[in-house]
Motif scaffolding. Structure first.
Motif, PDB file in Angstrom:
ATOM      1  N   PHE A  35      53.590  39.059  90.786  1.00  0.00           N
ATOM      2  CA  PHE A  35      54.243  38.139  89.844  1.00  0.00           C
ATOM      3  C   PHE A  35      53.257  37.629  88.801  1.00  0.00           C
ATOM      4  O   PHE A  35      53.564  37.569  87.609  1.00  0.00           O
ATOM      5  N   LYS A  36      52.049  37.274  89.261  1.00  0.00           N
ATOM      6  CA  LYS A  36      51.079  36.689  88.346  1.00  0.00           C
ATOM      7  C   LYS A  36      50.556  37.682  87.332  1.00  0.00           C
ATOM      8  O   LYS A  36      50.125  37.290  86.248  1.00  0.00           O
ATOM      9  N   GLN A  37      50.553  38.946  87.643  1.00  0.00           N
ATOM     10  CA  GLN A  37      49.984  39.919  86.724  1.00  0.00           C
ATOM     11  C   GLN A  37      50.742  39.985  85.408  1.00  0.00           C
ATOM     12  O   GLN A  37      50.176  40.380  84.383  1.00  0.00           O
ATOM     13  N   TYR A  38      52.002  39.554  85.406  1.00  0.00           N
ATOM     14  CA  TYR A  38      52.768  39.587  84.161  1.00  0.00           C
ATOM     15  C   TYR A  38      52.378  38.465  83.206  1.00  0.00           C
ATOM     16  O   TYR A  38      52.753  38.473  82.038  1.00  0.00           O
ATOM     17  N   PHE A  39      51.594  37.490  83.695  1.00  0.00           N
ATOM     18  CA  PHE A  39      51.038  36.487  82.780  1.00  0.00           C
ATOM     19  C   PHE A  39      50.036  37.111  81.827  1.00  0.00           C
ATOM     20  O   PHE A  39      49.713  36.538  80.787  1.00  0.00           O
ATOM     21  N   LEU A  40      49.541  38.283  82.181  1.00  0.00           N
ATOM     22  CA  LEU A  40      48.614  38.988  81.288  1.00  0.00           C
ATOM     23  C   LEU A  40      49.293  39.421  79.994  1.00  0.00           C
ATOM     24  O   LEU A  40      48.607  39.761  79.018  1.00  0.00           O
ATOM     25  N   LEU A  41      50.621  39.418  79.975  1.00  0.00           N
ATOM     26  CA  LEU A  41      51.350  39.809  78.769  1.00  0.00           C
ATOM     27  C   LEU A  41      51.471  38.653  77.773  1.00  0.00           C
ATOM     28  O   LEU A  41      51.871  38.877  76.626  1.00  0.00           O
ATOM     29  N   LEU A  42      51.140  37.433  78.198  1.00  0.00           N
ATOM     30  CA  LEU A  42      51.257  36.283  77.289  1.00  0.00           C
ATOM     31  C   LEU A  42      50.276  36.348  76.120  1.00  0.00           C
ATOM     32  O   LEU A  42      50.676  36.111  74.973  1.00  0.00           O
ATOM     33  N   PRO A  43      48.973  36.644  76.329  1.00  0.00           N
ATOM     34  CA  PRO A  43      48.059  36.712  75.173  1.00  0.00           C
ATOM     35  C   PRO A  43      48.478  37.714  74.107  1.00  0.00           C
ATOM     36  O   PRO A  43      48.494  37.361  72.919  1.00  0.00           O
ATOM     37  N   PRO A  44      48.847  38.960  74.460  1.00  0.00           N
ATOM     38  CA  PRO A  44      49.279  39.866  73.386  1.00  0.00           C
ATOM     39  C   PRO A  44      50.556  39.414  72.699  1.00  0.00           C
ATOM     40  O   PRO A  44      50.720  39.607  71.485  1.00  0.00           O
ATOM     41  N   ALA A  45      51.479  38.795  73.450  1.00  0.00           N
ATOM     42  CA  ALA A  45      52.717  38.313  72.830  1.00  0.00           C
ATOM     43  C   ALA A  45      52.424  37.182  71.854  1.00  0.00           C
ATOM     44  O   ALA A  45      52.979  37.142  70.744  1.00  0.00           O
ATOM     45  N   LEU A  46      51.534  36.256  72.235  1.00  0.00           N
ATOM     46  CA  LEU A  46      51.171  35.156  71.349  1.00  0.00           C
ATOM     47  C   LEU A  46      50.461  35.665  70.101  1.00  0.00           C
ATOM     48  O   LEU A  46      50.731  35.201  68.979  1.00  0.00           O
ATOM     49  N   ALA A  47      49.546  36.616  70.270  1.00  0.00           N
ATOM     50  CA  ALA A  47      48.830  37.172  69.121  1.00  0.00           C
ATOM     51  C   ALA A  47      49.793  37.880  68.175  1.00  0.00           C
ATOM     52  O   ALA A  47      49.673  37.766  66.943  1.00  0.00           O
ATOM     53  N   ALA A  48      50.765  38.599  68.722  1.00  0.00           N
ATOM     54  CA  ALA A  48      51.750  39.271  67.869  1.00  0.00           C
ATOM     55  C   ALA A  48      52.599  38.267  67.110  1.00  0.00           C
ATOM     56  O   ALA A  48      52.907  38.454  65.922  1.00  0.00           O
ATOM     57  N   LEU A  89      46.319  40.990  60.136  1.00  0.00           N
ATOM     58  CA  LEU A  89      45.705  42.190  60.708  1.00  0.00           C
ATOM     59  C   LEU A  89      44.819  41.844  61.893  1.00  0.00           C
ATOM     60  O   LEU A  89      44.780  42.582  62.888  1.00  0.00           O
ATOM     61  N   THR A  90      44.128  40.713  61.806  1.00  0.00           N
ATOM     62  CA  THR A  90      43.290  40.288  62.932  1.00  0.00           C
ATOM     63  C   THR A  90      44.130  39.985  64.166  1.00  0.00           C
ATOM     64  O   THR A  90      43.813  40.432  65.281  1.00  0.00           O
ATOM     65  N   TRP A  91      45.226  39.262  63.991  1.00  0.00           N
ATOM     66  CA  TRP A  91      46.083  38.927  65.132  1.00  0.00           C
ATOM     67  C   TRP A  91      46.738  40.173  65.718  1.00  0.00           C
ATOM     68  O   TRP A  91      46.841  40.301  66.952  1.00  0.00           O
ATOM     69  N   PHE A  92      47.187  41.090  64.869  1.00  0.00           N
ATOM     70  CA  PHE A  92      47.800  42.318  65.387  1.00  0.00           C
ATOM     71  C   PHE A  92      46.780  43.161  66.147  1.00  0.00           C
ATOM     72  O   PHE A  92      47.116  43.813  67.147  1.00  0.00           O
ATOM     73  N   SER A  93      45.531  43.178  65.677  1.00  0.00           N
ATOM     74  CA  SER A  93      44.492  43.920  66.393  1.00  0.00           C
ATOM     75  C   SER A  93      44.231  43.304  67.763  1.00  0.00           C
ATOM     76  O   SER A  93      44.095  44.021  68.766  1.00  0.00           O
ATOM     77  N   LEU A  94      44.171  41.983  67.815  1.00  0.00           N
ATOM     78  CA  LEU A  94      44.000  41.316  69.103  1.00  0.00           C
ATOM     79  C   LEU A  94      45.178  41.577  70.028  1.00  0.00           C
ATOM     80  O   LEU A  94      45.000  41.751  71.243  1.00  0.00           O
ATOM     81  N   SER A  95      46.374  41.602  69.473  1.00  0.00           N
ATOM     82  CA  SER A  95      47.549  41.880  70.298  1.00  0.00           C
ATOM     83  C   SER A  95      47.483  43.286  70.893  1.00  0.00           C
ATOM     84  O   SER A  95      47.787  43.488  72.080  1.00  0.00           O
ATOM     85  N   ALA A  96      47.075  44.264  70.087  1.00  0.00           N
ATOM     86  CA  ALA A  96      46.974  45.644  70.585  1.00  0.00           C
ATOM     87  C   ALA A  96      45.903  45.760  71.663  1.00  0.00           C
ATOM     88  O   ALA A  96      46.104  46.423  72.694  1.00  0.00           O
ATOM     89  N   SER A 150      47.033  43.986  74.853  1.00  0.00           N
ATOM     90  CA  SER A 150      48.118  44.756  75.464  1.00  0.00           C
ATOM     91  C   SER A 150      47.566  45.938  76.259  1.00  0.00           C
ATOM     92  O   SER A 150      48.028  46.231  77.368  1.00  0.00           O
ATOM     93  N   ALA A 151      46.576  46.623  75.701  1.00  0.00           N
ATOM     94  CA  ALA A 151      45.974  47.757  76.411  1.00  0.00           C
ATOM     95  C   ALA A 151      45.296  47.298  77.699  1.00  0.00           C
ATOM     96  O   ALA A 151      45.413  47.951  78.745  1.00  0.00           O
ATOM     97  N   LEU A 152      44.599  46.174  77.643  1.00  0.00           N
ATOM     98  CA  LEU A 152      43.947  45.654  78.846  1.00  0.00           C
ATOM     99  C   LEU A 152      44.975  45.245  79.906  1.00  0.00           C
ATOM    100  O   LEU A 152      44.802  45.528  81.090  1.00  0.00           O
ATOM    101  N   ALA A 153      46.042  44.579  79.467  1.00  0.00           N
ATOM    102  CA  ALA A 153      47.073  44.164  80.420  1.00  0.00           C
ATOM    103  C   ALA A 153      47.743  45.371  81.066  1.00  0.00           C
ATOM    104  O   ALA A 153      48.002  45.378  82.278  1.00  0.00           O
ATOM    105  N   TYR A 154      48.019  46.390  80.279  1.00  0.00           N
ATOM    106  CA  TYR A 154      48.642  47.607  80.824  1.00  0.00           C
ATOM    107  C   TYR A 154      47.738  48.271  81.855  1.00  0.00           C
ATOM    108  O   TYR A 154      48.199  48.719  82.910  1.00  0.00           O
ATOM    109  N   LYS A 155      46.438  48.287  81.558  1.00  0.00           N
ATOM    110  CA  LYS A 155      45.499  48.914  82.486  1.00  0.00           C
ATOM    111  C   LYS A 155      45.443  48.158  83.801  1.00  0.00           C
ATOM    112  O   LYS A 155      45.422  48.750  84.883  1.00  0.00           O
TER     113      LYS A 155
END
Length: 374
Positions: free
Chosen positions: A96-109, A352-359, A362-367
């Motif tokens: 359940f907690k691992q899905y909190f990793l999706l919050l940083p990319p969502a906020l950056a986007a 562009l900076t925020w979108f780069s951080l989101s990408a 997102s890659a780290l969370a997926y991994k």
């Protein structure tokens, strides 16, 4: 060996019959039953002639009254059972907690999309101001007279201030001639101004201008901080100004509220400024604008860069001489009118900076999520 195994199985079966248990699977080749009294484990590969040893198992159950296992086996069973339960519980919480990793990319986007929207707003504002520059300037008192005539013609004695304000478009080019009522001047700020890396504290000065019984408010420009606490002499001479219709400001959450009773004004609020000056709430605010292209209030000739000085294009002495020539109030220039603290190109860089951080996040969370799912 078969007889010994049958003896052990019979003893365990008698213990199981006294338990209200359910069948569970604890691991490969491991079958057993559990209850509040302990845990039962039967592992065929662990049997020897006189004892059962825990090979490749995670948990064991031994009834408290049973004498079939050694004390070491009992301790291993209790420890293994505890580890198995904590492992299952931890895996559920981790899933359940691992899905909190999706919050940083969502906020950056989200912040990237917001910056794109702000960029479009700034572009629209610049286009509006450029289009207003091409129109001929009109006398603001004449415009007010025409509006009063239309209001009297339609007999709308209770026209809202919103209707009156929208009759004069924002940043419309106007001019006016009248007499300043210096005694009712209001200072808005503080509004610091940076010159050669030195920050000066100051305020925007707003003064009523009167002509033949009508009045407007004039944002005359920037003045040093000591002007707020000094007596401005009364001047009955005629003055002519050129500028634009200025709307109210939209303060951020960090800007304090205006307190007119204390004469503390932190942002421009046109209706309340007019009320504080004893004028109708629909009184327009005209901001004085000079025809110069340099950004006077935001820098310009009196605020060159280090490269300008090192390149010999100007000197500190020249800067000081230009500063000494300044007269207050210091009005905005055409360059200031088209200048924002954050320009559209800056919003694009931020996006562009925020979108780069989101990408990246997102890659780290997926991994991480994919690794835990294995």
């Amino acid at each position: 060996m078969g007889g010994a195994w049958k003896h052990v199985a019979d003893k365990l079966r008698q213990s199981v019959q006294r338990l209200s248990s359910k069948q569970i699977v604890l691991g490969s080749d491991v079958y057993g039953a559990g209850s509040a009294n302990g845990a039962l484990l039967i592992h065929r590969h662990c049997y020897r002639t006189h004892q059962i040893q825990p090979w490749h198992t995670n948990a064991y159950w031994v009834p408290k009254h049973a004498r079939l296992f050694s004390s070491g086996a009992v301790e291993s069973a209790e420890h293994g059972s505890s580890n198995a339960a904590s492992s299952v519980s931890g895996s559920r919480r981790g899933g359940f907690k691992q899905y909190f990793l999706l919050l940083p990319p969502a906020l950056a986007a989200f912040l990237g999309v917001w910056q794109v929207g702000r960029r479009q707003e700034k572009i629209g504002m610049l286009e509006q101001r450029r289009s207003q520059e091409k129109e001929a300037s009109k006398d603001v008192f004449t415009l007010l007279g025409q509006h009063d005539a239309e209001r009297n013609k339609t007999k709308e004695d209770h026209v809202s201030s919103e209707t009156n304000t929208t009759s004069l478009p924002e940043y419309k080019r106007v001019h006016a001639t009248g007499v300043f009522d210096n005694e009712k001047s209001i200072f808005i700020g503080p509004r610091p101004r940076s010159t050669m890396g030195v920050t000066e504290s100051g305020y925007f000065m707003v003064t009523p201008m009167r002509q033949n019984g009508r009045a407007i408010m004039v944002l005359r420009g920037w003045v040093p901080a000591d002007w707020k606490f000094s007596n401005i002499p009364k001047d009955d001479s005629q003055a002519t100004i050129h500028g634009v219709i200025r709307p109210s400001e939209n303060p951020s959450v960090f800007i304090p509220k205006n307190t007119p009773e204390k004469r503390d004004w932190y942002f421009i609020d046109v209706p309340h400024l007019a009320h504080a000056m004893g004028l109708p709430d629909a009184t327009p605010l005209v901001e004085v604008v000079t025809p110069e292209e340099d950004t006077i209030q935001s820098g310009g000739k009196v605020n060159p860069t280090a490269m300008d000085i090192l390149g010999g294009r100007t000197t500190i002495r020249t800067v000081n001489e230009e500063k000494d020539k300044e007269s207050y109030p210091l009005a905005k220039s055409e360059g200031d009118l088209r200048h924002f603290s954050v320009m559209p190109r800056d919003h694009l860089n931020y996006a562009l900076t925020w979108f780069s951080l989101s990408a990246a996040t997102s890659a780290l969370a997926y991994k991480v999520i994919k690794g835990r799912g294995r």
